[in-house]
Design a protein around this motif. Sequence first.
Motif, short mmCIF file in Angstrom:
data_model
loop_
_atom_site.label_atom_id
_atom_site.label_comp_id
_atom_site.label_asym_id
_atom_site.label_seq_id
_atom_site.Cartn_x
_atom_site.Cartn_y
_atom_site.Cartn_z
N PHE A 1 0.84 -1.19 0.00
CA PHE A 1 0.00 0.00 0.00
C PHE A 1 0.88 1.25 0.00
CE2 PHE A 1 -2.78 3.15 2.09
CZ PHE A 1 -3.79 3.17 1.14
N LYS A 2 2.01 1.17 0.69
CA LYS A 2 2.94 2.30 0.71
C LYS A 2 3.47 2.56 -0.70
CE LYS A 2 6.99 4.02 3.10
NZ LYS A 2 8.02 3.76 4.09
N ASP A 3 3.77 1.48 -1.45
CA ASP A 3 4.20 1.64 -2.85
C ASP A 3 3.11 2.31 -3.67
OD1 ASP A 3 6.56 0.31 -2.22
OD2 ASP A 3 5.79 -1.64 -2.87
N PHE A 4 1.86 1.89 -3.44
CA PHE A 4 0.73 2.46 -4.16
C PHE A 4 0.59 3.95 -3.87
CE2 PHE A 4 -3.86 3.35 -4.56
CZ PHE A 4 -4.03 3.01 -5.89
N LEU A 5 0.75 4.33 -2.60
CA LEU A 5 0.69 5.74 -2.23
C LEU A 5 1.85 6.50 -2.87
CD1 LEU A 5 -0.29 5.55 1.54
CD2 LEU A 5 -1.75 6.15 -0.40
N GLY A 6 3.00 5.87 -2.96
CA GLY A 6 4.15 6.49 -3.60
C GLY A 6 3.90 6.77 -5.07
N LEU A 7 3.16 5.86 -5.72
CA LEU A 7 2.81 6.08 -7.13
C LEU A 7 1.91 7.31 -7.29
CD1 LEU A 7 2.13 2.44 -8.36
CD2 LEU A 7 4.09 3.90 -8.90
N GLY A 8 1.00 7.50 -6.33
CA GLY A 8 0.14 8.68 -6.37
C GLY A 8 0.96 9.96 -6.24
N LYS A 9 1.96 9.92 -5.37
CA LYS A 9 2.84 11.09 -5.19
C LYS A 9 3.63 11.36 -6.47
CE LYS A 9 6.42 12.91 -2.18
NZ LYS A 9 7.31 12.63 -1.06
N LYS A 10 4.12 10.29 -7.10
CA LYS A 10 4.87 10.44 -8.35
C LYS A 10 3.99 11.00 -9.45
CE LYS A 10 8.37 6.90 -7.61
NZ LYS A 10 8.91 5.61 -8.07
N LEU A 11 2.72 10.57 -9.48
CA LEU A 11 1.78 11.08 -10.48
C LEU A 11 1.56 12.57 -10.28
CD1 LEU A 11 -0.23 10.66 -12.78
CD2 LEU A 11 -1.96 10.10 -11.06
N THR A 12 1.38 13.00 -9.05
CA THR A 12 1.19 14.42 -8.75
C THR A 12 2.41 15.22 -9.18
OG1 THR A 12 -0.21 13.83 -6.88
CG2 THR A 12 0.66 16.07 -6.92
N GLU A 13 3.61 14.70 -8.89
CA GLU A 13 4.84 15.39 -9.29
C GLU A 13 4.92 15.50 -10.82
OE1 GLU A 13 7.91 13.07 -7.49
OE2 GLU A 13 7.50 13.86 -5.47
N ALA A 14 4.55 14.42 -11.51
CA ALA A 14 4.59 14.43 -12.98
C ALA A 14 3.58 15.43 -13.55
CB ALA A 14 4.33 13.03 -13.53
N GLU A 15 2.40 15.49 -12.94
CA GLU A 15 1.39 16.44 -13.41
C GLU A 15 1.88 17.87 -13.21
OE1 GLU A 15 -1.97 15.17 -11.08
OE2 GLU A 15 -2.76 13.92 -12.70
N ASN A 16 2.51 18.16 -12.08
CA ASN A 16 3.04 19.51 -11.82
C ASN A 16 4.15 19.85 -12.80
OD1 ASN A 16 1.28 19.92 -9.69
ND2 ASN A 16 2.73 19.20 -8.15
N LEU A 17 5.02 18.88 -13.10
CA LEU A 17 6.08 19.10 -14.08
C LEU A 17 5.48 19.38 -15.46
CD1 LEU A 17 9.13 19.08 -14.68
CD2 LEU A 17 8.91 16.63 -15.12
N LEU A 18 4.43 18.64 -15.81
CA LEU A 18 3.77 18.84 -17.09
C LEU A 18 3.15 20.24 -17.18
CD1 LEU A 18 2.96 17.54 -19.77
CD2 LEU A 18 0.90 16.69 -18.63
N LYS A 19 2.54 20.70 -16.10
CA LYS A 19 1.98 22.07 -16.08
C LYS A 19 3.08 23.10 -16.26
CE LYS A 19 -1.99 21.08 -13.14
NZ LYS A 19 -2.59 21.24 -11.81
N ASP A 20 4.22 22.90 -15.59
CA ASP A 20 5.34 23.83 -15.72
C ASP A 20 5.85 23.85 -17.16
OD1 ASP A 20 5.15 24.33 -13.02
OD2 ASP A 20 6.87 23.07 -12.46
N LYS A 21 5.96 22.68 -17.77
CA LYS A 21 6.44 22.61 -19.16
C LYS A 21 5.42 23.24 -20.11
CE LYS A 21 10.30 20.64 -18.29
NZ LYS A 21 11.53 21.41 -18.40
N ASP A 22 4.13 23.04 -19.87
CA ASP A 22 3.10 23.67 -20.71
C ASP A 22 3.19 25.18 -20.62
OD1 ASP A 22 2.10 21.28 -21.67
OD2 ASP A 22 0.41 21.19 -20.24
#
Length: 153
Positions: free
Chosen positions: A106-127
């Motif tokens: 479950f901790k790994d699953f939560l970590g994936l959610g955090k990575k997704l949020t980071e990727a979305e923020n990076l994508l917004k910055d790049k846009d």
Amino acid sequence: MTDEYNPDVVESIIQSVCDFIRVSKEDLLSTKRDRLLVDARRIAVNILLREESHSVSGAGRCIKKNHATVIHYRNTHVSIYDTNARYRHTYDMCVRKYKGESYTTFKDFLGLGKKLTEAENLLKDKDAEIAKLKYDILKLQNKFRKHNFMIPA
């Protein structure tokens, strides 16, 4: 069934259980009777019995318990495994970890959610960066037109 055991295999099983359940090896091999430690011992013993075909007395020596305790762990494991989903999941994940199979906690699953949020923020910055660059290009094109320069295609 073997009475002699490979210390590396035993160490690997104990380490896998300790890592997944997050207890120390010293606590697992101690005489403490906390539920978490008893479950960890029960899981380690059943992996030894089921996956490595250790004898009851051999499995007991591995975790510094007598054969009667190991028999109790084996019998208790069967009933708890059938009725308790959390214990079943923990046992299955420890077996997978020991065998080197992939497993997700479950901790790994939560970590994936955090990575997704980071990727979305990076994508917004790049846009935003792309939009700024397009605006700069448009301004330069207008300057070229104003001075009658050819605009490259």
